[in-house]
Design an enzyme around this catalytic site. Structure first.
Site, PDB file in Angstrom:
ATOM      1  N   GLY A  72     -41.059  45.186   2.786  1.00  0.00           N
ATOM      2  CA  GLY A  72     -40.384  45.150   4.068  1.00  0.00           C
ATOM      3  C   GLY A  72     -40.929  44.071   4.976  1.00  0.00           C
ATOM      4  O   GLY A  72     -41.388  43.013   4.536  1.00  0.00           O
ATOM      5  N   GLY A  73     -40.920  44.355   6.279  1.00  0.00           N
ATOM      6  CA  GLY A  73     -41.372  43.374   7.261  1.00  0.00           C
ATOM      7  C   GLY A  73     -42.814  42.961   7.085  1.00  0.00           C
ATOM      8  O   GLY A  73     -43.205  41.855   7.482  1.00  0.00           O
ATOM      9  N   GLY A  78     -34.605   6.113  -2.601  1.00  0.00           N
ATOM     10  CA  GLY A  78     -35.122   6.875  -1.477  1.00  0.00           C
ATOM     11  C   GLY A  78     -36.385   7.638  -1.801  1.00  0.00           C
ATOM     12  O   GLY A  78     -37.214   7.888  -0.921  1.00  0.00           O
ATOM     13  N   ALA A  79     -36.551   8.015  -3.064  1.00  0.00           N
ATOM     14  CA  ALA A  79     -37.757   8.744  -3.444  1.00  0.00           C
ATOM     15  C   ALA A  79     -39.005   7.876  -3.275  1.00  0.00           C
ATOM     16  O   ALA A  79     -40.081   8.379  -2.951  1.00  0.00           O
ATOM     17  CB  ALA A  79     -37.637   9.227  -4.889  1.00  0.00           C
TER      18      ALA A  79
END
Length: 524
Positions: A179-180, A414-415
């Site tokens: 859970g949280g 771009g890499a």
């Protein structure tokens, strides 16, 4: 002395009572509860702290704390510590703050008093500038205390966020975390897990089956291997608690106490000027032939020792901590053995997070580049390779620590830019004489530029091969970038270790300021 005065215990008697009480608290629950913990392959909270900290250095905070909740019969059970052991000690002689859930008490579930103890030790860690280690083995919020327990988690999350980039935060998962509660580890710098005994998930198997119809086990949903290989939530996974905690100690030895200090240096036994002749044969000249980048890292770092982070997730990029010349460095490297070292969504996010951690804690960055580009494909585009790949670019552009990049072989498109090129702020950029820096590989470029010429030729294949050679000779030769001032030098691979260590020494006094701002808005 009056009769009334004689009836009051003196200070010695009270001290004896205190010692007895402390011993009862130290022993914790009955032997049956401890045996049940051990039967699951799990240690108790104090046993775990004993393995983490230097022997005899633990000082406990609020050992006599008890909850004050009422209702549902909880008022009849008020054990000391309230299910969490908090305090401080040392690891390799340096102060570390710690809290450990005691799952023998309320299953380690968090209530108001339990949370306040954690809040206090977190505040102390930030105040004194010491790392915080949480040993997690809890059952979530204490249902009997209702919203007070939930508010306790909120206080932990807020402190995790405020401490981020101020002190190292390490979460060690030694039991369930559902859970949280799982969001606290997710907010920390490093997450360790132990196979078979630790799990993390937001909704458990029963809820998953009820909502989606999918059947899954605890381990299959949120076990150590799942989070180490698939989700990337866990940075490290180990088979047992002792080996896990020993690796936490090793990690702490490579980290500074806080963001105002540098990582601890160690006198190097490995000569800084040691030649790296094996590198001359390790990396194939052919751009399409794979090799193991880990062997390159082993060759250049002190004594071949390094700690790889996220080893089994997004394996096409390697991130690791090591020492060079005794100084701790962070290494980011493409891994040609996996997907040819291409950058994809997971690899970009993995490297970005590591770069930000190193920058936050004053750890210099060395980037080893052999990248053919970003991974193409519909799935990558639809899942946000643009915004998620930009995370790595953003991380490098904002990093103010010393940054050195080394291009071993190919660096395309771009890499090339994203992998800490000179244009995004690398302090020094080197390359081996086998480097190929270009918009794309020679074959792909020739096919695009000379498409019509190849198509109309009498022998298209022969023409294509000739044009590829011409393009490569003109634009992709090893010295093209150096001639244009985009590299600081082309170096002999055998000199790699010496050059990098000398560069780190020069950059150790680097000072850089970013423009004044509240905070940036990184791509999400």
């Amino acid at each position: 002395m009056t009769a009334d005065e004689a009836a009051v215990p003196d200070i010695r008697a009270r001290a004896a009572q205190l010692r007895t009480l402390r011993e009862q608290v130290r022993r914790g629950q009955d032997e049956e509860a401890t045996a049940a913990q051990h039967a699951k392959g799990k240690l108790t909270a104090r046993e775990r702290i004993g393995l983490l900290l230097d022997e005899g250095t633990f000082t406990e905070l609020e050992p006599l704390r008890r909850h004050r909740a009422t209702g549902f019969g909880i008022e009849d059970r008020r054990p000391h510590t309230d299910g969490v052991v908090t305090g401080w000690g040392t690891v390799h002689g340096r102060t570390v703050c710690v809290y450990a859930h005691d799952s023998r008490i309320f299953g380690g579930a968090l209530g108001e008093a339990h949370a306040e103890k954690i809040h206090r030790v977190m505040d102390r860690a930030v105040a004194v500038g010491a790392p915080l280690v949480s040993l997690n083995d809890g059952a979530g919020a204490r249902i009997q205390e209702g919203v007070s327990a939930l508010a306790g988690y909120g206080g932990i999350f807020q402190r995790n966020a405020r401490a981020s980039g101020v002190i190292p935060q390490i979460s060690v998962m030694l039991g369930p975390c559902a859970g949280g509660a799982a969001y606290s580890p997710a907010l920390t710098d490093f997450v360790f897990m132990v196979r078979e005994t630790s799990q993390m998930f937001i909704t458990g198997p029963d809820v998953v089956q009820a909502v989606t119809g999918e059947k899954v086990t605890l381990g299959g949903l949120g076990g150590a291997d799942v989070h180490a290989e698939v989700s990337g939530v866990a940075h490290f996974a180990y088979d047992d608690e002792p080996s896990c905690l020993e690796e936490v100690r090793y990690l702490l030895s490579l980290l500074p106490q806080n963001n105002r200090e540098t990582a601890p240096a160690a006198p190097p036994q490995d000569p800084p000027d040691r030649p790296c002749d094996p590198l001359l044969d390790l990396v194939p000249a052919g751009g399409n032939r794979p090799y193991d980048m880990r062997r390159v890292i082993e060759e250049i770092v002190d004594d071949g020792e390094y700690l790889e982070v996220h080893e089994r997730w997004a394996a096409n990029v390697i991130v690791a901590l090591a020492r060079m010349g005794g100084q701790v460095v962070g290494i980011v490297a493409n891994q040609p053995l996996v997907l040819a070292g291409v950058l994809d969504i997971d690899a970009s996010e993995k490297a970005a997070r590591f770069v930000q951690m190193c920058d936050a804690f004053n750890i210099p960055l060395i980037t080893l580049v052999d990248v053919p580009g970003f991974l193409p494909g519909i799935e990558q585009e639809h899942n946000g390779i643009i915004r998620r790949g930009a995370k790595l670019l953003y991380a490098y552009c904002n990093a103010t620590v010393p940054r050195i990049s080394l291009i071993l072989r190919k660096a395309y498109g771009g890499a090339y830019i994203v992998m800490d090129s000179r244009s995004v702020g690398a302090d020094l950029s080197y390359a081996w004489p086998s480097n190929e820096i270009a918009v794309m590989g020679a074959e792909g470029a020739a096919n695009v530029i000379f498409r019509r010429r190849i198509r109309s030729a009498k022998d298209p294949e022969a023409t294509r091969r000739q044009l590829v050679k011409e393009y490569q000779a003109e634009l992709v030769h090893p010295y093209y970038a150096a001639e244009r001032g985009l590299l600081d030098d082309v170096i002999d691979p055998a000199d790699t270790r010496r050059v990098l260590i000398e560069s780190l020494r020069m950059l150790c006094t680097k000072h850089a300021d970013l423009a004044a701002r509240k905070h940036g808005n990184p791509p999400q």
